[in-house]
Design an enzyme around this catalytic site. Structure first.
Site, PDB file in Angstrom:
ATOM      1  N   ASP A  89       0.856  -1.179   0.000  1.00  0.00           N
ATOM      2  CA  ASP A  89       0.142   0.081  -0.092  1.00  0.00           C
ATOM      3  C   ASP A  89       0.812   1.418  -0.036  1.00  0.00           C
ATOM      4  O   ASP A  89       1.467   1.445   1.046  1.00  0.00           O
ATOM      5  CB  ASP A  89      -0.872  -0.041   1.350  1.00  0.00           C
ATOM      6  CG  ASP A  89      -1.967  -0.878   1.282  1.00  0.00           C
ATOM      7  OD1 ASP A  89      -1.953  -2.009   0.381  1.00  0.00           O
ATOM      8  OD2 ASP A  89      -3.143  -0.975   2.129  1.00  0.00           O
ATOM      9  N   LYS A 151      -6.852   3.287  -2.927  1.00  0.00           N
ATOM     10  CA  LYS A 151      -7.279   3.293  -1.960  1.00  0.00           C
ATOM     11  C   LYS A 151      -7.149   4.759  -1.127  1.00  0.00           C
ATOM     12  O   LYS A 151      -6.692   5.511  -1.584  1.00  0.00           O
ATOM     13  CB  LYS A 151      -6.047   2.688  -0.941  1.00  0.00           C
ATOM     14  CG  LYS A 151      -6.158   2.500   0.581  1.00  0.00           C
ATOM     15  CD  LYS A 151      -4.897   1.811   1.282  1.00  0.00           C
ATOM     16  CE  LYS A 151      -5.064   2.143   2.828  1.00  0.00           C
ATOM     17  NZ  LYS A 151      -3.807   1.619   3.369  1.00  0.00           N
ATOM     18  N   LYS A 180     -10.136  -0.164  -2.138  1.00  0.00           N
ATOM     19  CA  LYS A 180      -9.911  -0.419  -0.777  1.00  0.00           C
ATOM     20  C   LYS A 180     -10.401   0.925   0.028  1.00  0.00           C
ATOM     21  O   LYS A 180      -9.626   1.964  -0.317  1.00  0.00           O
ATOM     22  CB  LYS A 180      -8.567  -0.431  -0.360  1.00  0.00           C
ATOM     23  CG  LYS A 180      -8.349  -0.878   1.155  1.00  0.00           C
ATOM     24  CD  LYS A 180      -6.883  -1.108   1.529  1.00  0.00           C
ATOM     25  CE  LYS A 180      -6.647  -1.390   2.932  1.00  0.00           C
ATOM     26  NZ  LYS A 180      -5.103  -1.917   3.314  1.00  0.00           N
TER      27      LYS A 180
END
Length: 217
Positions: A89, A151, A180
């Site tokens: 991430d 995300k 996400k």
């Protein structure tokens, strides 16, 4: 619906100790979470402790500000992969993005993706620091980058995942890039609303409480 296998069980605070990380790992195994998400220095340790389980190792890169050099981020990503990370991430360089240096941001994501092989990359755009046009522009950059996920947030800024931001992602990305949601997901209702909007992975430090709430329904 069970959310367990959509949750990245997350511990990213600076003061996390071995005892805290061990607890995170044990909970992820017990509840069948998708991954354990940690700072990159923990990857090798977590990978060893998760051996034999289906739980993945997720590492953050350039976290939480995204403001370090591109080379530093690429190196951190490669090291995390070498240490056993299954997913990364990463945080984009938000200042450069806001300066309209979109090519820089796209190039950085692509360079990180290059060193990851077939591992999964999630790109954090930090929606709290962007206006609606910025969110759309950043989403389009992620769409071009080859990353598997976009995300919302680090959880370290002014706000976290918002339903309206997920809806913007979904409108632009369709099913080409997964979504996400992370930051501020405190209960089952939050997760359900974000799921309805299009999120299919969730980053939260409240995962155990949420799945226990789910079990009561």
């Amino acid at each position: 619906m069970k959310f367990n296998n959509m949750i990245d069980h997350t511990l990213l605070k600076a003061e996390a100790t071995t005892k805290d990380v061990d607890k995170l790992i044990a909970e992820a195994k017990e509840y069948g979470f998708k991954s354990v998400c940690v700072n990159s220095s923990w990857v090798k340790y977590v990978k060893e402790k998760l051996k034999g389980s289906d739980v993945l190792v997720c590492a953050v890169v350039g976290f939480p500000l995204g403001a370090m050099s591109m080379q530093a981020k690429v190196f951190e990503a490669k090291l995390a992969i070498d240490h056993g990370a299954d997913e990364i991430d990463m945080v984009i360089n938000i200042g450069r993005f806001r300066d309209d240096q979109h090519d820089y941001v796209l190039n950085e994501i692509k360079k990180i993706k290059e060193v990851m092989g077939n591992k999964v990359l999630k790109v954090i755009i930090e929606t709290a620091l962007l206006d609606k046009k910025g969110i759309k522009d950043a989403t389009n950059i992620v769409l071009q980058s080859g990353a598997e996920f976009i995300k919302t947030s680090t959880g370290f800024s002014y706000s976290g995942a918002q339903v309206e931001d997920i809806e913007v992602f979904k409108e632009i990305l369709g099913d080409k890039v997964a979504i996400k949601a992370s930051g501020g997901i405190k209960n089952l209702n939050d997760m359900k609303n974000l799921y309805k909007a299009g999120a299919r992975r969730f980053g939260t430090s409240a995962a155990v409480a949420i799945v226990k709430e789910q079990g009561k329904q």
